[in-house]
Design an enzyme around this catalytic site. Structure first.
Site, PDB file in Angstrom:
ATOM      1  CG  ASP A   1      -1.771   1.222   1.324  1.00 46.38           C
ATOM      2  OD1 ASP A   1      -2.412   1.568   0.317  1.00 46.38           O
ATOM      3  OD2 ASP A   1      -1.789   1.856   2.398  1.00 46.38           O
TER       4      ASP A   1
ATOM      5  NE  ARG B   1      -5.952   9.015  10.212  1.00 46.43           N
ATOM      6  CZ  ARG B   1      -5.502   9.992  10.991  1.00 46.43           C
ATOM      7  NH1 ARG B   1      -4.764  10.962  10.485  1.00 46.43           N
ATOM      8  NH2 ARG B   1      -5.778  10.015  12.288  1.00 46.43           N
TER       9      ARG B   1
ATOM     10  CB  SER C   1      -1.761   2.866  -3.646  1.00 50.07           C
ATOM     11  OG  SER C   1      -2.273   4.033  -3.055  1.00 50.07           O
ATOM     12  CG  ASN C   2      -7.718   2.782  -2.239  1.00 44.24           C
ATOM     13  OD1 ASN C   2      -7.923   1.847  -3.010  1.00 44.24           O
ATOM     14  ND2 ASN C   2      -8.165   2.761  -0.990  1.00 44.24           N
TER      15      ASN C   2
END
Length: 254
Positions: free
Chosen positions: A42, A72, A149-150
């Site tokens: 990630d 977040r 990863s996003n």
């Protein structure tokens, strides 16, 4: 020298030259490290987000921590809601929407200039101190490496350059082209499609507890870089290994 021996010797050298992590020895369960042929990371085990929090405090003295925490939380909640609702927007847009919501909730005056300053901080991330030696050791051992990863492709590309990590990752995989986010299994599938390996041959390295659980439920052997020293998520999917930096993960693969 076999890969196993190489990693073990390199890990010992890294541990000698760097500060010990506060959690002591990682808690692990054997997954057969010899079967691991690739590692998918990630973004946040690699990129250090702490300067974003510091910037929030600089822009909103005394409120920066609250803003960072709310931002977040909403950031990832919005990814999950958009997947569930089938209303996809990329991670840059989701991150901006979450920031605007967080500022509204906390009744902060988020000017356009401050919003752009905070958003652009996501394009100037550096690596955690342990990343370069650990990732270099893994690559030199013969393991294939990827980011999964996003983050959008642009976010990944510019931060790899900022962090001085060019050439270390065979694949840089964003969930954006798939129109989804982890922990959707379609997101984790990108690693299998790119490496053309079996699930048990790819170690997934997570920053968030939910991501570690999601990868484990998908079927990946999973290592949790638990830098925040949080408890394991109650999802019935504990990671195979855990430590507070990448150095124990290097040892885990030896």
């Amino acid at each position: 020298m076999e890969r196993r021996e190489f990693i073990a010797l390199t890990a010992a050298g890294l541990a000698w030259n760097m500060l010990p992590h506060p959690a002591g020895q990682p808690q692990t369960r054997a997954i057969g490290p010899r079967e691991i042929k690739a590692v998918a990371f990630d973004a946040f085990p690699i990129f250090d987000p702490r300067p974003i929090n510091a910037l929030a405090e600089e822009l909103f003295p005394g409120r920066g921590l609250a803003l960072s925490n709310e931002w977040r939380t909403r950031q990832f909640e919005y990814t999950w809601l958009r997947v569930a609702a089938r209303r996809y927007a990329d991670f840059w847009q989701v991150t901006q929407d979450a920031l605007v919501f967080a500022a509204h909730k906390l009744q902060l005056d988020l000017s356009r200039e401050k919003r752009e300053t905070l958003m652009n901080a996501y394009l100037t991330l550096k690596a955690w101190p342990d990343v370069q030696p650990a990732v270099t050791a893994l690559k030199q051992s013969g393991l294939r490496l990827a980011l999964l990863s996003n983050f959008t492709p642009r976010m990944l590309a510019v931060n790899i350059k900022n962090a001085g990590l060019d050439g270390l990752f065979e694949h840089v995989l964003s969930t954006d082209p798939a129109g989804t986010y982890k922990p959707d299994p379609n997101g984790y599938q990108l690693g299998i499609d790119a490496f053309r390996l079996k699930r048990h041959e790819i170690l997934f390295v997570a920053f968030a507890g939910w991501d570690a659980a999601g990868a484990k439920l998908f079927g990946y052997p999973t290592y949790w870089v638990n830098r925040l020293q949080l408890p394991v998520e109650e999802l019935g999917a504990a990671p195979d290994g855990e430590g507070t930096s990448l150095l124990p993960m290097v040892q885990f693969l030896s």
